[in-house]
Design a protein around this motif. Structure first.
Motif, PDB file in Angstrom:
ATOM      1  N   HIS A  95      70.102 -24.187  11.868  1.00 38.92           N
ATOM      2  CA  HIS A  95      69.383 -23.450  10.821  1.00 38.92           C
ATOM      3  C   HIS A  95      70.302 -22.331  10.317  1.00 38.92           C
ATOM      4  O   HIS A  95      70.079 -21.146  10.573  1.00 38.92           O
ATOM      5  CB  HIS A  95      68.073 -22.882  11.362  1.00 38.92           C
ATOM      6  N   SER A  96      71.335 -22.720   9.588  1.00 41.66           N
ATOM      7  CA  SER A  96      72.373 -21.772   9.206  1.00 41.66           C
ATOM      8  C   SER A  96      71.868 -20.770   8.175  1.00 41.66           C
ATOM      9  O   SER A  96      70.867 -20.996   7.483  1.00 41.66           O
ATOM     10  CB  SER A  96      73.580 -22.522   8.627  1.00 41.66           C
ATOM     11  N   ARG A  97      72.595 -19.689   8.066  1.00 43.31           N
ATOM     12  CA  ARG A  97      72.280 -18.673   7.055  1.00 43.31           C
ATOM     13  C   ARG A  97      72.356 -19.268   5.653  1.00 43.31           C
ATOM     14  O   ARG A  97      71.583 -18.890   4.770  1.00 43.31           O
ATOM     15  CB  ARG A  97      73.257 -17.505   7.166  1.00 43.31           C
ATOM     16  N   ILE A  98      73.301 -20.192   5.443  1.00 44.73           N
ATOM     17  CA  ILE A  98      73.430 -20.810   4.127  1.00 44.73           C
ATOM     18  C   ILE A  98      72.177 -21.611   3.786  1.00 44.73           C
ATOM     19  O   ILE A  98      71.728 -21.616   2.628  1.00 44.73           O
ATOM     20  CB  ILE A  98      74.703 -21.690   4.073  1.00 44.73           C
ATOM     21  N   ALA A  99      71.603 -22.275   4.779  1.00 43.59           N
ATOM     22  CA  ALA A  99      70.370 -23.019   4.531  1.00 43.59           C
ATOM     23  C   ALA A  99      69.262 -22.091   4.041  1.00 43.59           C
ATOM     24  O   ALA A  99      68.483 -22.447   3.142  1.00 43.59           O
ATOM     25  CB  ALA A  99      69.926 -23.750   5.799  1.00 43.59           C
ATOM     26  N   GLU A 100      69.206 -20.901   4.610  1.00 41.02           N
ATOM     27  CA  GLU A 100      68.174 -19.950   4.213  1.00 41.02           C
ATOM     28  C   GLU A 100      68.482 -19.316   2.861  1.00 41.02           C
ATOM     29  O   GLU A 100      67.601 -19.220   1.988  1.00 41.02           O
ATOM     30  CB  GLU A 100      68.022 -18.860   5.277  1.00 41.02           C
TER      31      GLU A 100
END
Length: 487
Positions: free
Chosen positions: A214-219
């Motif tokens: 659940h990467s920061r980029i996904a968020e």
């Protein structure tokens, strides 16, 4: 004949804007008078040395809810509402969750049947929309909004819940037309899926890899995209459980441009980190939630967003799954990170954690504390000024706090139906000692004083009246988007 049912004397009342030494006179379920030397009450409470705050509103919690993977939360409306009350919260807004193929009306009716006989404090519902069919969007959802359920949540991830961009636009357009508020879980599903598959292919299945997938980029990407879709339709948007500086920056940029974007964060993003997911064995599963806790620098960024007004609300996102086969370990004693039930508990400790670290720790003033835990949720979700403040005519929802009381958080002293707390052993200063809901003393002397089912359901106003305090979001110029006649 006493003039009031109850008078609270000698306390210091605190709202989002004022701090006043005064008495509170309560008659029936409302605040009937504020001032000094009020007439007698049938009962009186001496609050000398205490703070009297509006009862908290937890606007994001999962209670008696089946997850999309078929796991039931450990708390029903009784245990959750009791736990909330002991932590100073007097109103909760959990989710009536639609799973695909279900009627919204049936979902709400079933949820009401769960809540009515159990809740000890007041409650409202959000909806979760996972199946936006023509019938749901054209008939059922408008009817629910008319009935006072004026906010609903959508997901951009999870196989059984996620909506594509077209469906999101349909939901946003309906919300604009019906004056409702869309809440969005903003994570890019395909980014998470792609990372998860590669991690599992390499044998990386421990709980700590949940945070990697659940990467920061996904968020941040999903946050940017959700905001763009809301801008296209020109409708307010509320981003839930923000965990990263990158997503926060997307929100700040939209607010600076005048878009109607609001957001919340939660205790796990101030007090936990990804290191907690890397504890020995499966212990890290206790800390798996989505989005996951990040690192210390992200914690600091989230604190700043809460202090400077980028976030309007501080909610618990209470998602209680026990550390056993009914919850976190439902797939077996050694599940991979994709099989672990997502969520952490926090309903009872939400306000004490923030009071201690924020107010006592001098990171925020007490008025900001009241804003994000009570007043703003009441305004945004259509309950103000009945809830969220201390005014004549408002419900007598009050929490009498001992600002100097020191408590060590432990699962043994909490009142939910969990077998662990992620904040075990954490020391806090400040705790509510007496809690009132509609003039009824709900908690006193560390005891529950009311019966099951004594809470009331709240019909809420439409979102057109939602105006948070603090960092207000400016109105969008009507000419900044496409012609509204398209809708």
């Amino acid at each position: 004949m006493p003039a009031f049912d109850l008078v609270i004397r000698n306390g210091e009342t605190v709202t989002a804007t004022d701090r006043v030494c005064q008495d509170i006179g309560i008659l029936d379920d409302r605040i009937a008078a504020l001032g000094t030397n009020l007439e007698a009450g049938k009962r009186e409470i001496d609050a000398q040395g205490k703070l009297i705050l509006p009862g908290g509103i937890d606007a994001h919690c999962h209670v008696e809810q089946m997850s999309s993977s078929g796991i039931m939360t450990s708390d029903d409306f009784y245990s959750a509402s009791v736990s909330a009350a002991f932590g100073g919260t007097t109103t909760i807004i959990p989710f009536a969750a639609q799973h695909r193929g279900q009627s919204l009306r049936a979902v709400v009716d079933d949820y009401m049947a769960c809540a009515e006989p159990k809740a000890v404090i007041d409650y409202a519902f959000h909806l979760i929309i996972s199946d936006p069919t023509d019938a749901v969007m054209g008939q059922e959802l408008p009817a629910m909004i008319e009935d006072g359920i004026s906010s609903f949540k959508i997901y951009m991830t999870y196989d059984a819940l996620k909506l594509d961009d077209y469906e999101i636009l349909e939901v946003l357009a309906t919300a604009r037309r019906e004056e409702a508020l869309v809440m969005v879980h903003a994570e890019n599903h395909d980014v998470i899926r792609w990372l998860s598959e590669r991690l599992l292919d390499q044998g990386c299945g421990n709980p700590k890899y949940h945070a990697v997938s659940h990467s920061r980029i996904a968020e941040s990407e999903a946050t940017h995209r959700a905001i763009a879709l809301a801008e296209l339709v020109d409708t307010p948007l509320f981003i839930v459980h923000v965990s990263s500086e990158e997503a926060l920056n997307e929100i700040r940029r939209s607010q600076a441009r005048g878009l109607k974007v609001m957001a919340e964060t939660c205790p796990q993003y101030l007090f936990l980190t990804a290191k907690d997911l890397d504890k020995e064995g499966m212990i890290g599963a206790k800390f798996c939630c989505s989005p996951p806790p990040r690192d210390e620098s992200a914690q600091e960024a989230i604190w700043e967003g809460l202090i400077d007004g980028s976030f309007q609300v501080f909610s618990s996102d209470h998602a209680p799954y026990r550390f056993d086969a009914t919850g976190k370990l439902s797939a077996g004693p050694n599940p991979n990170f994709k099989q672990i039930a997502n969520g952490v508990p926090g309903l009872e400790v939400r306000m004490p954690l923030l009071f201690s670290a924020g107010v006592v720790g001098e990171r925020m003033d007490i008025h900001r504390f009241v804003e994000v835990t009570a007043t703003n949720p009441a305004k945004i979700y259509g309950m103000y000024p009945r809830k969220g403040t201390i005014e004549v005519g408002s419900d007598a929802d009050l929490a009498i706090w001992d600002p100097e009381k020191q408590v060590t958080i432990s699962i043994d002293m909490l009142h939910d139906n969990m077998d662990y707390t992620p904040y075990e052993g954490k020391e806090v200063t400040g705790w509510p000692e007496i809690v009132l809901s509609r003039g009824r003393i709900v908690v006193e002397d560390n005891s529950l004083m009311v019966e099951r089912g004594s809470g009331e359901y709240l019909r809420r106003a439409r979102a057109s009246s939602a105006q948070p305090t603090g960092n207000l979001v400016p109105e969008v110029d009507e000419n900044s988007n496409f012609n509204a006649k398209i809708l």
